[in-house]
Scaffold this active site. Structure first.
Site, PDB file in Angstrom:
ATOM      1  N   ASP A 175     -23.940  -2.800  -0.202  1.00 49.77           N
ATOM      2  CA  ASP A 175     -23.337  -1.628   0.424  1.00 49.77           C
ATOM      3  C   ASP A 175     -24.456  -0.634   0.737  1.00 49.77           C
ATOM      4  O   ASP A 175     -25.014  -0.008  -0.163  1.00 49.77           O
ATOM      5  CB  ASP A 175     -22.308  -0.975  -0.496  1.00 49.77           C
ATOM      6  CG  ASP A 175     -21.437   0.038   0.229  1.00 49.77           C
ATOM      7  OD1 ASP A 175     -21.971   0.793   1.077  1.00 49.77           O
ATOM      8  OD2 ASP A 175     -20.224   0.090  -0.039  1.00 49.77           O
ATOM      9  N   ARG A 236     -10.255  -5.404   7.267  1.00 49.11           N
ATOM     10  CA  ARG A 236      -9.837  -5.286   8.659  1.00 49.11           C
ATOM     11  C   ARG A 236     -10.193  -6.574   9.387  1.00 49.11           C
ATOM     12  O   ARG A 236     -11.289  -7.109   9.228  1.00 49.11           O
ATOM     13  CB  ARG A 236     -10.505  -4.080   9.353  1.00 49.11           C
ATOM     14  CG  ARG A 236      -9.957  -2.726   8.924  1.00 49.11           C
ATOM     15  CD  ARG A 236      -8.512  -2.552   9.370  1.00 49.11           C
ATOM     16  NE  ARG A 236      -7.977  -1.227   9.079  1.00 49.11           N
ATOM     17  CZ  ARG A 236      -7.307  -0.904   7.989  1.00 49.11           C
ATOM     18  NH1 ARG A 236      -7.130  -1.803   7.030  1.00 49.11           N
ATOM     19  NH2 ARG A 236      -6.825   0.324   7.833  1.00 49.11           N
ATOM     20  N   ASP A 260      -6.010 -11.970   4.767  1.00 51.78           N
ATOM     21  CA  ASP A 260      -4.870 -11.057   4.860  1.00 51.78           C
ATOM     22  C   ASP A 260      -4.900 -10.264   6.158  1.00 51.78           C
ATOM     23  O   ASP A 260      -3.913  -9.639   6.523  1.00 51.78           O
ATOM     24  CB  ASP A 260      -4.870 -10.081   3.674  1.00 51.78           C
ATOM     25  CG  ASP A 260      -3.663  -9.153   3.691  1.00 51.78           C
ATOM     26  OD1 ASP A 260      -2.530  -9.662   3.675  1.00 51.78           O
ATOM     27  OD2 ASP A 260      -3.864  -7.920   3.729  1.00 51.78           O
ATOM     28  N   GLU A 265      -3.096  -8.603  15.436  1.00 50.77           N
ATOM     29  CA  GLU A 265      -1.949  -8.535  14.535  1.00 50.77           C
ATOM     30  C   GLU A 265      -0.720  -8.015  15.279  1.00 50.77           C
ATOM     31  O   GLU A 265      -0.821  -7.021  15.985  1.00 50.77           O
ATOM     32  CB  GLU A 265      -2.271  -7.628  13.338  1.00 50.77           C
ATOM     33  CG  GLU A 265      -3.403  -8.171  12.474  1.00 50.77           C
ATOM     34  CD  GLU A 265      -3.722  -7.301  11.262  1.00 50.77           C
ATOM     35  OE1 GLU A 265      -3.122  -6.209  11.129  1.00 50.77           O
ATOM     36  OE2 GLU A 265      -4.570  -7.714  10.444  1.00 50.77           O
ATOM     37  N   HIS A 284      -1.408  -9.017   6.432  1.00 45.97           N
ATOM     38  CA  HIS A 284      -1.895  -7.647   6.240  1.00 45.97           C
ATOM     39  C   HIS A 284      -0.983  -6.896   5.263  1.00 45.97           C
ATOM     40  O   HIS A 284      -0.492  -5.804   5.547  1.00 45.97           O
ATOM     41  CB  HIS A 284      -1.983  -6.896   7.569  1.00 45.97           C
ATOM     42  CG  HIS A 284      -2.963  -5.760   7.507  1.00 45.97           C
ATOM     43  ND1 HIS A 284      -3.658  -5.306   8.601  1.00 45.97           N
ATOM     44  CD2 HIS A 284      -3.372  -4.970   6.473  1.00 45.97           C
ATOM     45  CE1 HIS A 284      -4.433  -4.294   8.263  1.00 45.97           C
ATOM     46  NE2 HIS A 284      -4.269  -4.075   6.971  1.00 45.97           N
ATOM     47  N   ILE A 285      -0.839  -7.503   4.111  1.00 45.57           N
ATOM     48  CA  ILE A 285       0.086  -6.967   3.110  1.00 45.57           C
ATOM     49  C   ILE A 285      -0.611  -6.684   1.780  1.00 45.57           C
ATOM     50  O   ILE A 285       0.026  -6.292   0.809  1.00 45.57           O
ATOM     51  CB  ILE A 285       1.265  -7.951   2.919  1.00 45.57           C
ATOM     52  CG1 ILE A 285       2.493  -7.258   2.348  1.00 45.57           C
ATOM     53  CG2 ILE A 285       0.844  -9.159   2.063  1.00 45.57           C
ATOM     54  CD1 ILE A 285       3.742  -8.096   2.407  1.00 45.57           C
ATOM     55  N   ALA A 286      -1.938  -6.843   1.751  1.00 48.90           N
ATOM     56  CA  ALA A 286      -2.667  -6.681   0.495  1.00 48.90           C
ATOM     57  C   ALA A 286      -2.469  -5.298  -0.112  1.00 48.90           C
ATOM     58  O   ALA A 286      -2.390  -5.146  -1.327  1.00 48.90           O
ATOM     59  CB  ALA A 286      -4.156  -6.953   0.707  1.00 48.90           C
TER      60      ALA A 286
END
Length: 329
Positions: A175, A236, A260, A265, A284-286
């Protein structure tokens, strides 16, 4: 003397009841039934606040059409659906709820790792068919002793690192916005992206979507990955080049993937990745759980109400606006 009317806040989609109730203590609230850009404009022309969920995007055209706007709320963590430069030019603070669903996303990412490692979906299907053959166990592996690479060690990435260490994994962290000593405090070994790609048995991505991170997973980075890697993405979809990901999976560079998020989408049902048994898919439900939904709603509503009361928000999505918010106390 007539009472001062409460400000109008438009919700672009329903939120958790506790957040809705909190908002109603200090505002008039309406849920927009038409989630097109024009539909929200029509509902919010007199609104002082709009809380956006999934649709529509918060565009410059939409904000410019709503002349009374004092605050924009984003129901969630990511701000890629909000035109932040336009909001800043228009002098509109954007608030959101960073960290409010971090536990949900971290747990989901680890779940995808485990399902991929244990071949859970394939074994589930075989068991339902009565197939108890010996080969069903081929390719199953343990997380203990493996190396996990975490790309993006923020609120979510650091939680994933903590959980992974409990499994006995070595955890690498990449990072560029977190100092090496802080990465160590977040239970990761600081490494470069190339080092992470080369050494990790499992790679998980937890970055925001920016110009720097778009397609950070591409043909070039996949070629640098350790052969047989498991890839997980819960941040994303546009951080991954799905054509390159498909090639990596079909050619064996990537052993399995847990996805996910998707470049488009909802994902088309004929998407090539959906045809691969080595891919574990969710929609996309995490970041969704009963707890997270409440945390997000209450957090972002609280931030919107601060601005509407004339107070400074605790978190500002467009910090370049701070010098112009001298009217907030």
């Amino acid at each position: 003397m007539a009472p001062i009317a409460k400000p109008l806040v438009v919700l672009a989609g329903p939120i958790h009841p506790d957040g809705h109730t909190l908002l109603e203590t200090e505002a008039r609230v309406t849920v927009c039934p038409d989630l097109t850009e024009d539909g929200v404009i029509a509902a919010a022309r007199a609104a002082e606040g709009i809380l956006f969920r999934i649709r529509p995007n918060c565009s410059e055209r939409l904000m410019s059409a709503c002349k009374q706007l004092k605050v924009i709320g984003r129901h969630g963590v990511g701000l890629d659906t909000v035109d932040l430069p336009a909001a800043t030019r228009l002098g509109i603070p954007v608030v959101h709820a960073p960290g409010s669903n971090s536990d949900a996303v971290a747990e989901h990412a680890v779940m995808l790792m485990l399902v991929a490692a244990k071949k859970t979906l394939a074994i589930d299907r075989a068991t339902r068919k009565g197939e108890w053959v010996e080969r069903r166990a081929l390719g199953i592996f343990e997380l203990k002793g493996k190396t996990l690479g975490v790309i993006g060690v923020g609120n979510i990435g650091r939680r994933v690192a903590h959980i992974a260490r409990a499994f006995g994994m070595r955890v690498l962290g990449c990072d560029p916005y977190v100092a090496p000593d802080e990465l160590r405090r977040r239970e990761t070994e600081p490494v470069s992206l190339d080092q992470l790609l080369a050494q990790s048995d499992v790679i998980t991505v937890h970055t925001p979507l920016t110009t720097e991170t778009q397609h950070i997973i591409n043909a070039g980075t996949i070629a640098k990955m350790k052969p047989g890697v498991v890839f997980v993405n819960t941040c994303r979809g546009k951080t991954q080049d799905e054509r390159a990901l498909f090639e990596g999976l079909t050619r064996g560079r990537i052993k399995a993937a847990g996805l996910d998020v998707w470049e488009e989408e909802p994902t088309p049902v004929d998407h090539p990745l959906l045809n691969l048994e080595t891919v574990v898919c969710t929609s996309h439900i995490a970041g969704v759980s009963d707890e997270a939904n409440r945390n997000i709603a209450v957090t972002v509503v609280g931030e919107m109400l601060r601005v509407l009361r004339g107070e400074k928000p605790q978190v500002l999505g467009n910090p370049a606006l701070w010098p112009r918010l001298t009217h907030l106390t």
